[in-house]
Design a protein around this motif. Structure first.
Motif, PDB file in Angstrom:
ATOM      1  N   LEU A   2     -60.245  -1.026  53.935  1.00 26.23           N
ATOM      2  CA  LEU A   2     -58.994  -1.065  53.191  1.00 26.23           C
ATOM      3  C   LEU A   2     -58.644   0.332  52.701  1.00 26.23           C
ATOM      4  O   LEU A   2     -59.498   1.079  52.243  1.00 26.23           O
ATOM      5  CB  LEU A   2     -59.119  -2.017  51.998  1.00 26.23           C
ATOM      6  CG  LEU A   2     -59.506  -3.455  52.343  1.00 26.23           C
ATOM      7  CD1 LEU A   2     -59.612  -4.288  51.085  1.00 26.23           C
ATOM      8  CD2 LEU A   2     -58.521  -4.064  53.313  1.00 26.23           C
ATOM      9  N   VAL A   3     -57.381   0.660  52.804  1.00 28.86           N
ATOM     10  CA  VAL A   3     -56.897   1.975  52.382  1.00 28.86           C
ATOM     11  C   VAL A   3     -56.083   1.800  51.115  1.00 28.86           C
ATOM     12  O   VAL A   3     -55.188   0.960  51.053  1.00 28.86           O
ATOM     13  CB  VAL A   3     -56.029   2.608  53.496  1.00 28.86           C
ATOM     14  CG1 VAL A   3     -55.485   3.947  53.053  1.00 28.86           C
ATOM     15  CG2 VAL A   3     -56.831   2.745  54.774  1.00 28.86           C
ATOM     16  N   ASP A   4     -56.401   2.596  50.103  1.00 29.04           N
ATOM     17  CA  ASP A   4     -55.687   2.518  48.838  1.00 29.04           C
ATOM     18  C   ASP A   4     -54.407   3.333  48.926  1.00 29.04           C
ATOM     19  O   ASP A   4     -54.356   4.383  49.566  1.00 29.04           O
ATOM     20  CB  ASP A   4     -56.575   3.048  47.712  1.00 29.04           C
ATOM     21  CG  ASP A   4     -56.043   2.709  46.338  1.00 29.04           C
ATOM     22  OD1 ASP A   4     -55.273   1.741  46.225  1.00 29.04           O
ATOM     23  OD2 ASP A   4     -56.400   3.414  45.379  1.00 29.04           O
ATOM     24  N   SER A   5     -53.389   2.860  48.291  1.00 29.23           N
ATOM     25  CA  SER A   5     -52.095   3.529  48.290  1.00 29.23           C
ATOM     26  C   SER A   5     -51.706   3.853  46.853  1.00 29.23           C
ATOM     27  O   SER A   5     -51.760   2.972  45.997  1.00 29.23           O
ATOM     28  CB  SER A   5     -51.069   2.603  48.937  1.00 29.23           C
ATOM     29  OG  SER A   5     -49.817   2.714  48.353  1.00 29.23           O
ATOM     30  N   PRO A   6     -51.303   5.098  46.556  1.00 26.70           N
ATOM     31  CA  PRO A   6     -50.883   5.436  45.192  1.00 26.70           C
ATOM     32  C   PRO A   6     -49.723   4.555  44.718  1.00 26.70           C
ATOM     33  O   PRO A   6     -49.681   4.155  43.565  1.00 26.70           O
ATOM     34  CB  PRO A   6     -50.440   6.891  45.300  1.00 26.70           C
ATOM     35  CG  PRO A   6     -51.134   7.416  46.506  1.00 26.70           C
ATOM     36  CD  PRO A   6     -51.274   6.245  47.445  1.00 26.70           C
ATOM     37  N   ARG A   7     -48.791   4.221  45.607  1.00 29.01           N
ATOM     38  CA  ARG A   7     -47.674   3.363  45.230  1.00 29.01           C
ATOM     39  C   ARG A   7     -48.156   1.965  44.865  1.00 29.01           C
ATOM     40  O   ARG A   7     -47.733   1.387  43.858  1.00 29.01           O
ATOM     41  CB  ARG A   7     -46.677   3.293  46.385  1.00 29.01           C
ATOM     42  CG  ARG A   7     -45.400   2.601  45.997  1.00 29.01           C
ATOM     43  CD  ARG A   7     -44.403   2.671  47.121  1.00 29.01           C
ATOM     44  NE  ARG A   7     -44.148   1.295  47.506  1.00 29.01           N
ATOM     45  CZ  ARG A   7     -43.679   0.925  48.664  1.00 29.01           C
ATOM     46  NH1 ARG A   7     -43.449   1.794  49.592  1.00 29.01           N
ATOM     47  NH2 ARG A   7     -43.462  -0.330  48.916  1.00 29.01           N
TER      48      ARG A   7
ATOM     49  N   ARG B 164     -51.205   1.176  43.844  1.00 25.00           N
ATOM     50  CA  ARG B 164     -51.993   1.300  42.622  1.00 25.00           C
ATOM     51  C   ARG B 164     -51.064   1.312  41.408  1.00 25.00           C
ATOM     52  O   ARG B 164     -51.324   0.651  40.413  1.00 25.00           O
ATOM     53  CB  ARG B 164     -52.841   2.569  42.671  1.00 25.00           C
ATOM     54  CG  ARG B 164     -53.855   2.668  41.563  1.00 25.00           C
ATOM     55  CD  ARG B 164     -54.747   3.911  41.636  1.00 25.00           C
ATOM     56  NE  ARG B 164     -55.030   4.384  42.980  1.00 25.00           N
ATOM     57  CZ  ARG B 164     -54.615   5.564  43.458  1.00 25.00           C
ATOM     58  NH1 ARG B 164     -53.907   6.382  42.725  1.00 25.00           N
ATOM     59  NH2 ARG B 164     -54.921   5.918  44.695  1.00 25.00           N
ATOM     60  N   HIS B 165     -49.956   2.043  41.496  1.00 20.70           N
ATOM     61  CA  HIS B 165     -48.994   2.117  40.402  1.00 20.70           C
ATOM     62  C   HIS B 165     -48.399   0.734  40.132  1.00 20.70           C
ATOM     63  O   HIS B 165     -48.286   0.312  38.977  1.00 20.70           O
ATOM     64  CB  HIS B 165     -47.895   3.123  40.746  1.00 20.70           C
ATOM     65  CG  HIS B 165     -46.825   3.219  39.712  1.00 20.70           C
ATOM     66  ND1 HIS B 165     -47.035   3.797  38.482  1.00 20.70           N
ATOM     67  CD2 HIS B 165     -45.535   2.802  39.715  1.00 20.70           C
ATOM     68  CE1 HIS B 165     -45.924   3.738  37.771  1.00 20.70           C
ATOM     69  NE2 HIS B 165     -45.000   3.136  38.499  1.00 20.70           N
ATOM     70  N   SER B 166     -48.031   0.009  41.180  1.00 17.60           N
ATOM     71  CA  SER B 166     -47.464  -1.331  41.025  1.00 17.60           C
ATOM     72  C   SER B 166     -48.467  -2.278  40.381  1.00 17.60           C
ATOM     73  O   SER B 166     -48.114  -3.081  39.516  1.00 17.60           O
ATOM     74  CB  SER B 166     -47.045  -1.891  42.387  1.00 17.60           C
ATOM     75  OG  SER B 166     -46.051  -1.095  42.956  1.00 17.60           O
ATOM     76  N   THR B 167     -49.720  -2.178  40.778  1.00 16.28           N
ATOM     77  CA  THR B 167     -50.763  -3.029  40.209  1.00 16.28           C
ATOM     78  C   THR B 167     -50.943  -2.751  38.728  1.00 16.28           C
ATOM     79  O   THR B 167     -51.109  -3.673  37.929  1.00 16.28           O
ATOM     80  CB  THR B 167     -52.094  -2.819  40.961  1.00 16.28           C
ATOM     81  OG1 THR B 167     -51.879  -3.100  42.343  1.00 16.28           O
ATOM     82  CG2 THR B 167     -53.178  -3.726  40.420  1.00 16.28           C
ATOM     83  N   GLU B 168     -50.890  -1.482  38.339  1.00 14.35           N
ATOM     84  CA  GLU B 168     -51.016  -1.126  36.920  1.00 14.35           C
ATOM     85  C   GLU B 168     -49.861  -1.705  36.110  1.00 14.35           C
ATOM     86  O   GLU B 168     -50.059  -2.211  35.010  1.00 14.35           O
ATOM     87  CB  GLU B 168     -51.074   0.391  36.769  1.00 14.35           C
ATOM     88  CG  GLU B 168     -52.371   0.996  37.281  1.00 14.35           C
ATOM     89  CD  GLU B 168     -52.346   2.523  37.360  1.00 14.35           C
ATOM     90  OE1 GLU B 168     -51.326   3.125  36.939  1.00 14.35           O
ATOM     91  OE2 GLU B 168     -53.333   3.088  37.835  1.00 14.35           O
ATOM     92  N   ILE B 169     -48.665  -1.676  36.661  1.00 21.33           N
ATOM     93  CA  ILE B 169     -47.496  -2.241  35.973  1.00 21.33           C
ATOM     94  C   ILE B 169     -47.673  -3.747  35.789  1.00 21.33           C
ATOM     95  O   ILE B 169     -47.414  -4.290  34.717  1.00 21.33           O
ATOM     96  CB  ILE B 169     -46.206  -1.930  36.760  1.00 21.33           C
ATOM     97  CG1 ILE B 169     -45.902  -0.429  36.683  1.00 21.33           C
ATOM     98  CG2 ILE B 169     -45.034  -2.744  36.232  1.00 21.33           C
ATOM     99  CD1 ILE B 169     -44.774   0.010  37.581  1.00 21.33           C
TER     100      ILE B 169
END
Length: 67
Positions: free
Chosen positions: A48-53, A55-60
């Motif tokens: 699995l490749v992590d995506s900054p976008r 990750r940001h959505s998950t934090e929100i």
């Protein structure tokens, strides 16, 4: 007049049935379902490749749940 009829396609019906079973299993909690799906993919050996976008959505989402 054109009216849309419900699909009688067996593949579409299977997709809807699967979605309904998963919604019931995870009590309509998309975050919990997503985490379970990720764990399942990792157990199968997927990379699995992590995506900054993402990750940001998950934090929100996590912040909204805590509020």
């Amino acid at each position: 007049m054109n009216t849309l009829q419900p699909s009688q396609n067996s593949i579409v019906n299977e997709i809807h049935d699967t979605r309904q079973r998963l919604a019931e299993l995870y009590h309509n909690d998309l975050l919990t379902y997503s985490q379970a799906a990720q764990e399942h993919c990792l157990a199968l050996g997927f990379n699995l490749v992590d995506s900054p976008r993402l990750r940001h959505s998950t934090e929100i989402i996590k912040k909204a749940i805590k509020a």
